[in-house]
Design a protein around this motif. Structure first.
Motif, mmCIF file in Angstrom:
data_model
loop_
_atom_site.group_PDB
_atom_site.id
_atom_site.type_symbol
_atom_site.label_atom_id
_atom_site.label_comp_id
_atom_site.label_asym_id
_atom_site.label_seq_id
_atom_site.Cartn_x
_atom_site.Cartn_y
_atom_site.Cartn_z
ATOM 1 N N CYS A 98 0.848 -1.204 0.000
ATOM 2 C CA CYS A 98 0.000 0.000 0.000
ATOM 3 C C CYS A 98 0.880 1.249 0.000
ATOM 4 O O CYS A 98 0.583 2.236 0.687
ATOM 5 N N ASP A 99 1.963 1.228 -0.761
ATOM 6 C CA ASP A 99 2.955 2.300 -0.696
ATOM 7 C C ASP A 99 2.394 3.660 -1.080
ATOM 8 O O ASP A 99 2.871 4.696 -0.611
ATOM 9 N N SER A 100 1.381 3.694 -1.946
ATOM 10 C CA SER A 100 0.882 4.968 -2.457
ATOM 11 C C SER A 100 -0.163 5.611 -1.549
ATOM 12 O O SER A 100 -0.596 6.734 -1.814
#
Length: 579
Positions: free
Chosen positions: A363-365
């Motif tokens: 869920c880096d963004s």
């Protein structure tokens, strides 16, 4: 002379003495002529709060004598259409206060004083304190009649014992302050297991795996499956349980829940009492997504980062199970009720290979909402502020357009498409503030524009908010899917009487309802002067008991009832009657 002595006794140093440990011999059973049975106990999981007292059955009727549980004086009187309804608070020399809720009427002298205070304050719903000399009482004195007022769905007495200094509630039955008949051990219904992975400092939970439970004998439970439960690198169990008591069919809350792993206690939750500022932590003690729709207590055997220690007498490594791959461990879960009856569920777990453990998707963004920091974001027509301490755990912030068909409600005007903000099943301890774009709302509808949301069951519900500067602002403890709507429908007022001559009646009653945003306020004028209303919010009724001393008799009177809903729509009913 007796009144003077009591006044000196209770206004002097006796009640100011340090609080003592409450003892059962000091307390009388607070309601007479009943079977002595209960319909709810202390600490039960309720929607967004722990139950703060015990509910005593009044055998299906109102009007039972309610008595002072101990010597003291009436310290507070409250009348509300919600909560405890008509409630009385009595302070005692041992440093405790007893509370009596959902009453029908107070004792005559208290009722007369209440009438005076209502007219003095110009409103029907009041909450005020009393001087010690005003209403001293002895243990066993009748102070009220039991009722069904406030948010009550059947006649009963709500009874509490609090520590007067800080109003901390005490577990009345566990402390043996009142008698109770209970030889039934708690019921353990189901077991669930959740794995936890972390992305940075954000915990991500797997979907729960559910295991059926069988009762082998009273207090002895086992899993239906015989093979060990496969557990991952980190995880915790969730227990669905409830309690019963002799001679009643009601379900009750659990007093204590303990988890042992290989003989070591890793987790213990215990409900001896709480401060009212902490009552919403029930959403952290429970597994909230399941608790929303369960009639049982759904307690997760771990401690979220934002939940304080004071609900747990033992907590090691947040009670997370970290069984190595291939190793077996023995788990023993004990549920205990407030009378000391216990049930045990014992089973074996086995660590599974690391590659089979739960892995959270990347869920880096996504922005992170940390439970211990303020969060602010604005974009795509939404501004949101989430204060530190609102969430019990950190999470990733999500916001997207609502792509499903628009909910149907012919009484509303939908003025925006929906927007999904986080999850409606996300528990919140404090209020977040939302601003949702409403520039498209025509000027003539702005005073009626509010926010609606979808409940966990997908039902459209009123949230509130006010239009200002092209946005609708809302303080809320629930996120999810929101719509801008206009509610232009006025409340309904229906008199529940037809006669003009009311000389032989004690009161008049009106049914007041609303299509969506709810009845916000109702006021009554008789002959142009404020008149007292008794509100039953559960039934949607408003009753005026005739006050002949104030308004007179043997003449015609004018009555005007005004109701305004949550969206600013107003309805007025006006008529005359003879009395």
């Amino acid at each position: 002379m007796r009144h003077i002595l009591l006044t000196l006794l209770f206004s002097g140093g006796l009640l100011a003495a340090p609080a003592q440990e409450p003892r059962s011999e000091r307390y009388r059973f607070p309601v007479r002529n009943v079977a002595g049975l209960y319909s709810a106990n202390f600490g039960e999981m309720r929607p967004n709060h722990f139950h703060s007292g015990v509910d005593i059955k009044t055998d299906g009727v109102t009007g039972k004598p309610v008595v002072a549980a101990a010597d003291g004086y009436v310290v507070r009187i409250a009348v509300s259409p919600s909560g405890y309804g008509r409630a009385l608070y009595i302070a005692h020399p041992d440093g405790t206060t007893t509370v009596y809720g959902h009453l029908e009427r107070f004792r005559t002298d208290i009722e007369s004083y209440l009438r005076y205070k209502r007219y003095e304050q110009g409103r029907s719903n009041v909450d005020f304190t009393c001087k010690p000399s005003l209403f001293p009482v002895r243990a066993g004195d009748t102070v009220a009649l039991s009722g069904n007022s406030g948010m009550s769905f059947g006649p009963h007495l709500h009874f509490e014992v609090r520590r007067s200094s800080d109003q901390r509630t005490l577990n009345t039955l566990a402390a043996k302050l009142l008698p109770v008949r209970d030889r039934i051990a708690p019921r353990i219904m189901r077991l669930h297991y959740v794995e936890v992975d972390s992305l940075g400092d954000v915990p991500v939970h797997s979907r729960p795996r559910t295991f059926d439970v069988v009762r082998r004998s009273e207090g002895d439970y086992a899993l239906r499956q015989t093979q060990p439960v496969a557990v991952g690198r980190r995880g915790y169990f969730i227990v669905e349980c409830s309690d019963r008591k002799d001679e009643v069919y009601n379900t009750f809350g659990i007093y204590r829940l303990t988890e042992e792993v290989d003989g070591e206690v890793r987790y213990e939750y215990r409900m001896d009492g709480f401060l009212f500022g902490d009552t919403r932590y029930c959403n952290a003690v429970s597994y909230y997504p399941m608790q929303l729709s369960s009639r049982n207590e759904v307690i997760r055997l771990t401690q979220p980062a934002g939940c304080p220690d004071r609900f747990f007498t033992t907590m090691k490594n947040r009670a997370l199970l970290t069984t190595p791959a291939g190793r077996r461990q023995e788990v023993r879960i004990t549920a205990e009720d407030d009378c000391g009856n216990r049930s045990v569920l014992a089973f074996t777990v086995e660590g599974k290979a690391d590659e089979r453990s739960f892995r959270a998707p990347a869920c880096d963004s996504l922005p992170v909402v940390r439970h211990d920091r303020d969060f602010h974001r604005e974009g795509d027509g939404v501004r949101i502020e989430i204060p530190a301490g609102t969430l019990y755990e950190s999470c990733f912030y999500t916001q997207r357009p609502y792509d499903e068909p628009q909910p149907k409600d012919s009484t509303l005007l939908f003025l925006s498409r929906g927007v999904e903000i986080l999850d409606v099943r996300l528990p919140m301890h404090r209020y977040a503030t939302l601003w949702i774009d409403a520039t498209q709302v025509p000027p003539e509808l702005r005073r009626h524009a509010v926010l609606a949301s979808l409940s966990p069951k997908g039902k459209l519900r009123y949230e509130g908010g006010k239009w200002s500067d092209g946005r609708i602002r809302l303080r809320t403890r629930s996120l999810g899917t929101f719509f801008v709507v206009a509610d232009t429908v006025r409340p309904t007022i229906r008199p529940r009487f037809t006669a003009h001559d009311l000389s032989g009646q004690r009161s008049v009653t009106f049914s007041v309802g609303d299509n969506f945003s709810g009845v916000g306020s109702v006021s009554c004028l008789v002959d142009g002067r404020m008149a007292i209303l008794e509100e039953n919010r559960v039934k949607g009724t408003y009753t005026h008991y005739f006050d002949d001393e104030l308004f007179g008799r043997n003449r015609e009177h004018t009555l005007r009832l005004t109701s305004t809903d949550g969206a600013g729509n107003t309805r007025v009913w006006e008529g005359t009657y003879y009395r």
